[in-house]
Design a protein around this motif. Structure first.
Motif, PDB file in Angstrom:
ATOM      1  N   PHE A  20       0.834  -1.199   0.000  1.00  0.00           N
ATOM      2  CA  PHE A  20       0.000   0.000   0.000  1.00  0.00           C
ATOM      3  C   PHE A  20       0.871   1.253   0.000  1.00  0.00           C
ATOM      4  CE2 PHE A  20      -3.070  -3.114   1.446  1.00  0.00           C
ATOM      5  CZ  PHE A  20      -4.245  -2.678   0.860  1.00  0.00           C
ATOM      6  N   ALA A  21       1.966   1.217   0.756  1.00  0.00           N
ATOM      7  CA  ALA A  21       2.838   2.393   0.832  1.00  0.00           C
ATOM      8  C   ALA A  21       3.491   2.683  -0.513  1.00  0.00           C
ATOM      9  CB  ALA A  21       3.907   2.179   1.908  1.00  0.00           C
ATOM     10  N   GLU A  22       3.981   1.627  -1.186  1.00  0.00           N
ATOM     11  CA  GLU A  22       4.612   1.829  -2.492  1.00  0.00           C
ATOM     12  C   GLU A  22       3.595   2.321  -3.513  1.00  0.00           C
ATOM     13  OE1 GLU A  22       7.767   1.710  -3.455  1.00  0.00           O
ATOM     14  OE2 GLU A  22       8.328   1.389  -1.362  1.00  0.00           O
ATOM     15  N   ALA A  23       2.384   1.780  -3.455  1.00  0.00           N
ATOM     16  CA  ALA A  23       1.330   2.233  -4.368  1.00  0.00           C
ATOM     17  C   ALA A  23       1.022   3.705  -4.145  1.00  0.00           C
ATOM     18  CB  ALA A  23       0.083   1.382  -4.186  1.00  0.00           C
ATOM     19  N   ALA A  24       0.959   4.113  -2.883  1.00  0.00           N
ATOM     20  CA  ALA A  24       0.687   5.520  -2.576  1.00  0.00           C
ATOM     21  C   ALA A  24       1.793   6.416  -3.127  1.00  0.00           C
ATOM     22  CB  ALA A  24       0.558   5.695  -1.062  1.00  0.00           C
ATOM     23  N   ARG A  25       3.049   5.958  -3.020  1.00  0.00           N
ATOM     24  CA  ARG A  25       4.154   6.750  -3.560  1.00  0.00           C
ATOM     25  C   ARG A  25       4.068   6.852  -5.073  1.00  0.00           C
ATOM     26  NH1 ARG A  25       7.180   5.114   1.038  1.00  0.00           N
ATOM     27  NH2 ARG A  25       7.580   3.016   0.235  1.00  0.00           N
ATOM     28  N   ARG A  26       3.737   5.719  -5.738  1.00  0.00           N
ATOM     29  CA  ARG A  26       3.632   5.749  -7.200  1.00  0.00           C
ATOM     30  C   ARG A  26       2.552   6.722  -7.653  1.00  0.00           C
ATOM     31  NH1 ARG A  26       1.912   0.576 -10.910  1.00  0.00           N
ATOM     32  NH2 ARG A  26       4.107  -0.053 -10.712  1.00  0.00           N
ATOM     33  N   LEU A  27       1.426   6.722  -6.953  1.00  0.00           N
ATOM     34  CA  LEU A  27       0.283   7.534  -7.361  1.00  0.00           C
ATOM     35  C   LEU A  27       0.282   8.926  -6.733  1.00  0.00           C
ATOM     36  CD1 LEU A  27      -2.435   4.750  -7.027  1.00  0.00           C
ATOM     37  CD2 LEU A  27      -1.346   5.548  -9.139  1.00  0.00           C
ATOM     38  N   ASN A  28       1.272   9.182  -5.867  1.00  0.00           N
ATOM     39  CA  ASN A  28       1.345  10.470  -5.157  1.00  0.00           C
ATOM     40  C   ASN A  28       0.072  10.714  -4.353  1.00  0.00           C
ATOM     41  OD1 ASN A  28       2.652  12.844  -4.371  1.00  0.00           O
ATOM     42  ND2 ASN A  28       1.742  14.027  -6.052  1.00  0.00           N
ATOM     43  N   ARG A  29      -0.325   9.678  -3.615  1.00  0.00           N
ATOM     44  CA  ARG A  29      -1.536   9.754  -2.795  1.00  0.00           C
ATOM     45  C   ARG A  29      -1.191   9.459  -1.336  1.00  0.00           C
ATOM     46  NH1 ARG A  29      -6.122   9.325  -6.121  1.00  0.00           N
ATOM     47  NH2 ARG A  29      -7.269   9.843  -4.211  1.00  0.00           N
ATOM     48  N   ASP A  30      -2.101   9.807  -0.455  1.00  0.00           N
ATOM     49  CA  ASP A  30      -1.930   9.515   0.959  1.00  0.00           C
ATOM     50  C   ASP A  30      -2.116   8.012   1.189  1.00  0.00           C
ATOM     51  OD1 ASP A  30      -1.825  10.285   3.838  1.00  0.00           O
ATOM     52  OD2 ASP A  30      -3.837   9.418   3.789  1.00  0.00           O
ATOM     53  N   PRO A  31      -1.191   7.327   1.886  1.00  0.00           N
ATOM     54  CA  PRO A  31      -1.316   5.876   2.099  1.00  0.00           C
ATOM     55  C   PRO A  31      -2.641   5.476   2.735  1.00  0.00           C
ATOM     56  CG  PRO A  31       0.871   6.624   2.728  1.00  0.00           C
ATOM     57  CD  PRO A  31       0.070   7.852   2.434  1.00  0.00           C
ATOM     58  N   ALA A  32      -3.128   6.280   3.661  1.00  0.00           N
ATOM     59  CA  ALA A  32      -4.393   5.945   4.315  1.00  0.00           C
ATOM     60  C   ALA A  32      -5.538   5.983   3.309  1.00  0.00           C
ATOM     61  CB  ALA A  32      -4.659   6.914   5.465  1.00  0.00           C
ATOM     62  N   ALA A  33      -5.479   6.922   2.362  1.00  0.00           N
ATOM     63  CA  ALA A  33      -6.537   7.020   1.352  1.00  0.00           C
ATOM     64  C   ALA A  33      -6.518   5.801   0.435  1.00  0.00           C
ATOM     65  CB  ALA A  33      -6.360   8.300   0.537  1.00  0.00           C
ATOM     66  N   VAL A  34      -5.336   5.314   0.106  1.00  0.00           N
ATOM     67  CA  VAL A  34      -5.228   4.127  -0.738  1.00  0.00           C
ATOM     68  C   VAL A  34      -5.776   2.912  -0.009  1.00  0.00           C
ATOM     69  CG1 VAL A  34      -3.622   2.578  -1.924  1.00  0.00           C
ATOM     70  CG2 VAL A  34      -3.263   5.054  -2.014  1.00  0.00           C
ATOM     71  N   THR A  35      -5.400   2.762   1.258  1.00  0.00           N
ATOM     72  CA  THR A  35      -5.885   1.629   2.046  1.00  0.00           C
ATOM     73  C   THR A  35      -7.408   1.663   2.164  1.00  0.00           C
ATOM     74  OG1 THR A  35      -3.835   1.606   3.330  1.00  0.00           O
ATOM     75  CG2 THR A  35      -5.742   0.483   4.285  1.00  0.00           C
ATOM     76  N   ARG A  36      -7.938   2.835   2.420  1.00  0.00           N
ATOM     77  CA  ARG A  36      -9.394   2.985   2.580  1.00  0.00           C
ATOM     78  C   ARG A  36     -10.121   2.706   1.263  1.00  0.00           C
ATOM     79  NH1 ARG A  36      -9.003   7.297   4.988  1.00  0.00           N
ATOM     80  NH2 ARG A  36      -9.220   8.755   3.260  1.00  0.00           N
ATOM     81  N   ALA A  37      -9.555   3.165   0.142  1.00  0.00           N
ATOM     82  CA  ALA A  37     -10.203   2.967  -1.157  1.00  0.00           C
ATOM     83  C   ALA A  37     -10.287   1.491  -1.514  1.00  0.00           C
ATOM     84  CB  ALA A  37      -9.436   3.734  -2.244  1.00  0.00           C
ATOM     85  N   VAL A  38      -9.220   0.743  -1.266  1.00  0.00           N
ATOM     86  CA  VAL A  38      -9.225  -0.684  -1.593  1.00  0.00           C
ATOM     87  C   VAL A  38     -10.177  -1.431  -0.675  1.00  0.00           C
ATOM     88  CG1 VAL A  38      -7.817  -2.785  -1.707  1.00  0.00           C
ATOM     89  CG2 VAL A  38      -6.903  -0.619  -2.571  1.00  0.00           C
TER      90      VAL A  38
END
Length: 318
Positions: A20-38
């Protein structure tokens, strides 16, 4: 619709990167937002897409099937957006490419830099490592590989070939003479590179009776092609190098090619992509650009190799 596509893009990034952290870095998004979206996506679908532990993230069986569909959807969306923009369409987003270290630095990286200059809204993630990288497992778009392709899950585009040749410095050849055939190497100083010759005391050649190996007595054994090239350029003897490794040394007059008439069969170069994936327009554009660059660069190498073989003495049994 845009929000759902954004969520799908987050899921794909997490699945491909395993984090999740690497995905957030790739997309320039907040890690918590990525975790919540999935998590919300799984709740909407009522199925678990990812198995999570404190150390890793892995796809479930359902997640793997869903990932394939998501990739097709995102690729189709890119194509539809480009179609809607017509002549004003501009590729955008990230492309990932991998190949071996030295080949990547010498021949893929220059093409990538020119591609980025031409298409400013595209980002490229280049991984140059001296090992076979699974495009599917690591979520990569494009690979450049040399040699046979046993993996049938890849779609390949042939772009050229390289040659394994024996090289030595002009100074060494002036002092010790040029070998007339591979069997003469036993009387010469040699440098073996384990990357090219896993058995350092045997080198393989293509003789009149087919492939054969000849004994050599390496005074130096190294594990990197760069070290072998540097050593023989300083007069340490003869070594096997791929043509693209030796090109700069030959152009500078530091190495000369010998025994061209007995070279092993050429090594094919292919651009590969996952066969089950529908590549986005930006990926197709990049592959076309890279293929054109590599074909132009290696066409001259094929002609030079054929001319060198024709000018050598007729091959004899080794």
């Amino acid at each position: 619709m845009t929000d759902r596509l954004d969520t799908i893009a987050m899921f794909v990034a997490v699945a491909e990167l395993g984090s999740f952290a690497e995905a957030a870095r790739r997309l320039n998004r907040d890690p918590a937002a990525v975790t919540r979206a999935v998590a919300n996506l799984e709740a909407d679908l009522r199925v678990r897409l990812l198995n999570r532990t404190t150390r890793s993230v892995a796809l479930t069986d359902e997640g793997g099937r869903y990932l394939d569909g998501c990739r097709r959807l995102l690729a189709s969306y890119d194509d539809l957006r480009a179609l809607g923009e017509g002549d004003h369409a501009e590729p955008r987003g990230a492309i990932s490419v991998t190949t071996t270290g030295m080949f990547g630095r010498l021949h893929v990286l220059p093409s990538v830099v020119r591609f980025l200059a031409r298409y400013p809204r595209v980002d490229v993630r280049a991984t140059f490592v001296d090992r076979i990288v699974s495009l599917v497992d690591e979520g990569l778009d494009v690979g450049v590989r040399m040699g046979k392709l046993p993996d049938s899950s890849l779609r390949a585009t042939r772009v050229g070939q390289v040659y394994l040749s024996v090289y030595a410095s002009p100074d060494y050849l002036e002092r010790h003479g040029e070998p007339g055939s591979p069997r003469d190497l036993i009387d010469h100083q040699t440098v073996s590179c384990l990357t090219i010759s896993p058995i350092p005391e045997r080198w393989s050649f293509d003789g009149a009776e087919g492939m054969a190996s000849v004994p050599v007595k390496p005074r130096l054994v190294v594990n990197s092609i760069e070290s072998a090239a540097d050593a023989v350029a300083e007069g340490a003897g003869l070594t096997f190098l791929a043509s693209y490794h030796a090109h700069a040394y030959v152009q500078a007059g530091r190495l000369r090619r010998v025994l061209a008439a007995w070279e092993p069969a050429p090594i094919p170069i292919n651009i590969v992509q996952p066969a089950g994936r529908f590549p986005a327009a930006k990926v197709r554009l990049f592959v076309d650009y890279l293929a054109s660059d590599l074909r132009r660069r290696f066409a001259a190498g094929r002609r030079e190799a054929e001319e060198a073989r024709s000018e050598q003495v007729e091959r004899v049994p080794i």
